[in-house]
Design an enzyme around this catalytic site. Structure first.
Site, PDB file in Angstrom:
ATOM      1  N   HIS A 243       0.798  -1.229   0.000  1.00  0.00           N
ATOM      2  CA  HIS A 243       0.000   0.000   0.000  1.00  0.00           C
ATOM      3  C   HIS A 243       0.833   1.284   0.000  1.00  0.00           C
ATOM      4  CE1 HIS A 243      -3.100  -2.811   0.587  1.00  0.00           C
ATOM      5  NE2 HIS A 243      -3.144  -2.829   1.895  1.00  0.00           N
ATOM      6  N   LYS A 339      -1.354   1.035  13.711  1.00  0.00           N
ATOM      7  CA  LYS A 339      -2.702   0.813  14.224  1.00  0.00           C
ATOM      8  C   LYS A 339      -2.804   1.493  15.593  1.00  0.00           C
ATOM      9  CE  LYS A 339      -3.707  -3.286  11.581  1.00  0.00           C
ATOM     10  NZ  LYS A 339      -4.609  -2.672  10.599  1.00  0.00           N
TER      11      LYS A 339
HETATM   12  C1  BG6 Z   1      -5.234  -4.011   4.606  1.00  0.00           C
HETATM   13  C2  BG6 Z   1      -4.453  -4.415   5.809  1.00  0.00           C
HETATM   14  O1  BG6 Z   1      -4.620  -4.470   3.445  1.00  0.00           O
HETATM   15  O2  BG6 Z   1      -5.332  -2.596   4.578  1.00  0.00           O
HETATM   16  C3  BG6 Z   1      -5.147  -3.913   7.065  1.00  0.00           C
HETATM   17  O3  BG6 Z   1      -4.322  -5.825   5.856  1.00  0.00           O
HETATM   18  C4  BG6 Z   1      -5.386  -2.434   6.990  1.00  0.00           C
HETATM   19  O4  BG6 Z   1      -4.398  -4.243   8.209  1.00  0.00           O
HETATM   20  C5  BG6 Z   1      -6.035  -2.031   5.672  1.00  0.00           C
HETATM   21  O5  BG6 Z   1      -6.215  -2.054   8.060  1.00  0.00           O
HETATM   22  C6  BG6 Z   1      -6.062  -0.525   5.504  1.00  0.00           C
HETATM   23  O6  BG6 Z   1      -6.827  -0.188   4.387  1.00  0.00           O
HETATM   24  P1  BG6 Z   1      -7.740   1.098   4.361  1.00  0.00           P
HETATM   25  O7  BG6 Z   1      -8.351   1.102   3.005  1.00  0.00           O
HETATM   26  O8  BG6 Z   1      -8.734   0.938   5.456  1.00  0.00           O
HETATM   27  O9  BG6 Z   1      -6.822   2.259   4.599  1.00  0.00           O
END
Ligand code: BG6
Length: 487
Positions: A243, A339
């Protein structure tokens, strides 16, 4: 509408199917983007029937209209849009590892097919292998066979390379659609438009003018019920090479020659490959302890379900990246994710270099606020830029102001759980928003030294509901910089 095809979902009874795929298909149906000949074949190992699966999924869709915490923000289900999806749902019972399931599958499908692997990562390789061996990945004129693979794709460089090699023995790279749901976010896609459709930004988007960049993905939620997955994973693997690297690539890659998938993915791969492998001394890992979140007392990570009482898994990472290319050499990119932090915030902040100061020293001004452009992705989609202006009055005194915009003020929001574009693009065969093998491997290569160094290493602690461990502040302080506040 997308060309007619069958969407085979491995893991039809799972959470992803319920929470994201079905709402996304419902939204696509409402927008008239699914073909008459579209069909869904759900595969899972439980007992069920076509009607049974239809009823289950209808029930969860309805529960989402009451459940304000799901991604699906609708007050009611439109019977026509859902009816279109519902009547196309079919079920096949099958064990993902048993060749008999694939023989049965072969009897149920023909023509164009998208195989969606909504299953635990340990099944990715074997499902693709079985599909290949059963002849289900062979494409013919006018009938495509594509495979969508969720994350996590590998757990380090070696395993990602091995998985790529394994699946590429069964089908061509162009048939694989590796998902990173950050690319389904409108604002992430919009970064390309912002950068390349505005002549005023590109000239300053480089080391001559940019002091540094901060990329943040802060969450307030804890590890929730996912302890068993999270324990061997940790924040680095969970968020960074995938990400955060998507955000990094979008903000830092060179302009592609076109928006054609290969053109964009090549620029992203080049950027990711230019990232210098991260030194352990340039990274901090943290874990939340008990604290408060939104006024409520919450437990520490070690007290979460399915987490070891002496766990050293990180729930927070901060790191400094260097990009060794002509545009960015010497400009640090600071990334952080965690987190149980103070606030939910996903954003990219570009800090520009200060102008010459002499002019202002003589007027008694002691400091110029840096120009910072914040591109916010969550929770609100928008942008703000800090500028310095003169305070009204007889003296030359400065004040900083921010110009802002929110996407929602200009464009009506369309129903979106973030998987609509991804599913649609896969059906039309546009791979721009999917990860090519080299993109994935470049992300892992950059973090590999950290994964190795962090095996069994200590974590720094931070209380739930704070901005992360103080060690992360030191990482910037030693460069004379500071993290932007989250709020
Ligand atoms: C996921 C992770 O891919 O992305 C999670 O496994 C995380 O741990 C999430 O909370 C975050 O995504 P977004 O779209 O909520 O920012």
């Amino acid at each position: 509408a997308a060309p007619p095809c069958t969407l085979v979902i491995f893991g039809a009874a799972g959470d992803l199917t319920k929470r994201l795929l079905m709402p996304a298909l419902y939204n696509l149906s409402g927008a008239g983007l699914l073909a008459e000949g579209f069909r869904i074949l759900g595969v899972d190992h439980n007992d069920n029937t076509d009607e049974g699966l239809r009823a289950d999924l209808t029930q969860t869709m309805e529960s989402f209209t009451k459940d304000k915490t799901s991604e699906f923000h609708a007050d009611r289900i439109d019977p026509a849009a859902w009816g279109f999806v519902r009547e196309r749902i079919h079920f096949l019972k099958g064990d993902f590892e048993d060749p008999a399931s694939y023989a049965a599958l072969k009897d149920r499908i023909g023509g164009s097919v998208v195989f969606y692997l909504a299953v635990a990562a340990r099944f990715f390789g074997s499902i693709v292998e079985q599909l290949g061996q059963a002849g289900l990945l062979a494409q013919s004129e006018g009938a495509f066979r594509r495979v969508v693979i969720e994350k996590p794709f590998g757990s380090d460089l070696a395993s990602a390379q091995a998985l790529n090699a394994r699946i590429l023995r069964q089908a061509d790279e162009s048939q694989f659609f590796r998902i990173d749901h950050f690319l389904g976010k409108e604002t992430v896609q919009s970064l390309m438009a912002l950068r390349f459709a505005n002549g005023m930004l590109e000239p300053v988007w480089r080391r001559e003018y940019v002091d540094h960049v901060q990329i943040t993905a802060a969450e307030t939620i804890g590890v929730e019920e996912r302890g068993a997955f999270y324990e061997p994973t940790g924040a680095l693997r969970d968020m960074v090479p995938n990400h955060l690297f998507q955000l990094l690539c979008m903000v830092a890659m060179e302009p592609p020659n076109s928006f054609e998938a290969e053109a964009v993915r090549t620029e992203k791969a080049k950027l990711a490959e230019a990232v210098r492998p991260i030194e352990p001394g340039d990274a901090v890992r943290g874990q939340y302890t008990a604290g408060t979140e939104g006024g409520q007392a919450v437990v520490g990570y070690r007290d979460e379900p399915h987490v070891a009482a002496d766990s050293r898994t990180e729930t927070y990472v901060a790191l400094k990246l260097q990009i060794e290319n002509w545009r960015w050499a010497g400009v640090p990119f600071y990334l952080r994710t965690g987190k149980r932090m103070t606030d939910r915030l996903t954003e990219i902040a570009i800090h520009f270099k200060p102008p010459p100061f002499r002019l202002f020293r003589e007027t008694g001004v002691t400091e110029l606020a840096p120009n910072v452009m914040r591109l916010t992705i969550d929770p609100e989609q928008g942008s703000s830029t800090v500028l310095n202006v003169k305070r009204p009055g007889p003296k030359m005194a400065l004040g900083s102001v921010a110009t802002r915009f929110r996407y929602a003020d200009f464009f009506p929001e369309k129903p979106n759980v973030g998987y609509e574009t991804l599913l649609y693009d896969c059906m039309v065969g546009d791979a721009t928003l999917f990860q090519r093998a080299d993109n994935i491997e470049a992300g892992w290569a950059a973090v590999d030294p950290l994964l190795k160094a962090w095996k069994g290493a200590d974590v720094a602690f931070y209380a739930a509901g704070t901005d992360g461990p103080t060690e992360a502040d030191d990482l910037l302080a030693r460069d004379g910089r500071r993290w932007l506040p989250l709020g």
